[in-house]
Design an enzyme around this catalytic site. Structure first.
Site, PDB file in Angstrom:
ATOM      1  N   HIS A 209      87.730 -15.727 -72.077  1.00  0.00           N
ATOM      2  CA  HIS A 209      87.032 -15.403 -70.832  1.00  0.00           C
ATOM      3  C   HIS A 209      86.987 -16.630 -69.929  1.00  0.00           C
ATOM      4  O   HIS A 209      86.290 -17.599 -70.213  1.00  0.00           O
ATOM      5  CB  HIS A 209      85.624 -14.854 -71.043  1.00  0.00           C
ATOM      6  CG  HIS A 209      85.202 -13.911 -69.942  1.00  0.00           C
ATOM      7  ND1 HIS A 209      84.810 -14.345 -68.702  1.00  0.00           N
ATOM      8  CD2 HIS A 209      85.149 -12.557 -69.898  1.00  0.00           C
ATOM      9  CE1 HIS A 209      84.505 -13.293 -67.936  1.00  0.00           C
ATOM     10  NE2 HIS A 209      84.718 -12.195 -68.636  1.00  0.00           N
TER      11      HIS A 209
ATOM     12  N   HIS B 299      91.862  -4.162 -72.616  1.00  0.00           N
ATOM     13  CA  HIS B 299      90.452  -3.766 -72.679  1.00  0.00           C
ATOM     14  C   HIS B 299      90.306  -2.484 -71.866  1.00  0.00           C
ATOM     15  O   HIS B 299      89.974  -2.514 -70.681  1.00  0.00           O
ATOM     16  CB  HIS B 299      89.566  -4.878 -72.116  1.00  0.00           C
ATOM     17  CG  HIS B 299      88.103  -4.651 -72.297  1.00  0.00           C
ATOM     18  ND1 HIS B 299      87.220  -5.687 -72.485  1.00  0.00           N
ATOM     19  CD2 HIS B 299      87.359  -3.515 -72.311  1.00  0.00           C
ATOM     20  CE1 HIS B 299      85.987  -5.203 -72.588  1.00  0.00           C
ATOM     21  NE2 HIS B 299      86.062  -3.889 -72.485  1.00  0.00           N
TER      22      HIS B 299
ATOM     23  N   GLU C  12      90.332  -4.495 -77.064  1.00  0.00           N
ATOM     24  CA  GLU C  12      88.929  -4.842 -76.871  1.00  0.00           C
ATOM     25  C   GLU C  12      88.157  -3.657 -76.308  1.00  0.00           C
ATOM     26  O   GLU C  12      88.726  -2.779 -75.672  1.00  0.00           O
ATOM     27  CB  GLU C  12      88.796  -5.996 -75.867  1.00  0.00           C
ATOM     28  CG  GLU C  12      89.505  -7.259 -76.227  1.00  0.00           C
ATOM     29  CD  GLU C  12      89.322  -8.335 -75.167  1.00  0.00           C
ATOM     30  OE1 GLU C  12      89.536  -9.510 -75.496  1.00  0.00           O
ATOM     31  OE2 GLU C  12      88.957  -7.990 -74.019  1.00  0.00           O
TER      32      GLU C  12
END
Length: 263
Positions: free
Chosen positions: A210, A58, A89
């Protein structure tokens, strides 16, 4: 589903849920010095040899952990791992699309982060965000890249995600992690189960991520069948500081097999 993107392109061919290792925290530690250690690409190589089926990064605009160079170096490394999925991401309204155009990973996960945000903390607001997302999803598909939308566990939003042309949704699991082991576990778990069912009913593939950990992962997969991929970073890298990359990846794969034994 995008007919130009093979649903399982770049994904392991075994049954059950794939484990994609998020390497952001490896890069965060490296960035505290100028020595190049720990190495992000070395970490990727070890976790893949241990059995991980994907790599996630990310890259945020401030490069506080994953840098642009990491994205490209990992793409080069993964040429030697054709069955492994590369998932990038980020917010497609910030810097994500530049990486998607340059690297063409297997999957782009759209996350509605703000610039400088501490960590991802909410999903897209659909249908309100649809007008800005639709052309970017279409562009990813034209590049042959699957799109997953980072979403809160809202069953009513899943049909909107499918209508946009998203291939998958990634359920934002922080609330599950916070509720796990508390009196609210069953209530919150039921919400995720319903959202997962709605996503599958809408024709979407289902991812999750997450704050998933060795403690709560198996229970989550038991409650939410049909998850194709979990993306795990913080807890996995924290475990690896004590156990090592290899043993940690094997432990997470064991959590998955506990629910979904291989044939």
């Amino acid at each position: 589903m995008n007919p130009l993107v093979a649903p399982e392109a770049g994904v392991h061919t075994g049954a059950g849920t794939a484990l994609s290792v998020n390497l952001n925290k490896v890069a965060l530690l490296r960035n505290t010095r100028h020595l190049g250690i720990p190495s992000v690409t070395r970490a990727a190589d070890i976790v893949l040899k241990a059995g991980a089926q994907g790599i996630t990064v990310h890259p945020r605009p401030d490069e506080r952990h994953i840098r642009g160079s990491d994205v490209h170096e990992l793409a080069e490394l993964l040429k030697a791992w054709p069955a492994v999925e590369y998932n990038i991401e980020g917010n497609p309204l910030h810097n994500l699309m530049d990486f998607i155009r340059a690297v063409r990973p297997h999957q782009a996960t759209f996350v509605p982060d703000t610039v400088g945000q501490f960590t991802s903390d909410h999903g897209w607001n659909l249908p309100a965000d649809a007008p800005v997302l639709k052309p970017l999803i279409d562009e990813c598909h034209a590049l042959g890249v699957r799109v997953s939308l980072f979403m809160d566990p809202l069953p009513e939003a899943m049909a909107h995600a499918a209508a946009l042309g998203a291939d998958r949704v990634e359920l934002y699991t922080e609330s599950w992690a916070a509720a796990w082991g508390t009196p609210r576990q069953d209530e919150v778990g039921a919400r995720f189960a319903t959202a997962g069912q709605a996503a599958l009913a809408a024709g979407l593939g289902l991812n999750a991520g997450h704050d998933l950990s060795r403690d709560n992962l198996a229970d989550f997969l038991q409650l939410v069948p049909g998850v194709l991929e979990v993306s795990i970073g913080h807890a996995l890298i924290a475990d690896a500081l004590e156990l090592g990359y290899d043993a940690t990846v094997r432990a997470y794969l064991a959590c998955i097999r506990q629910v979904q034994p291989r044939a």
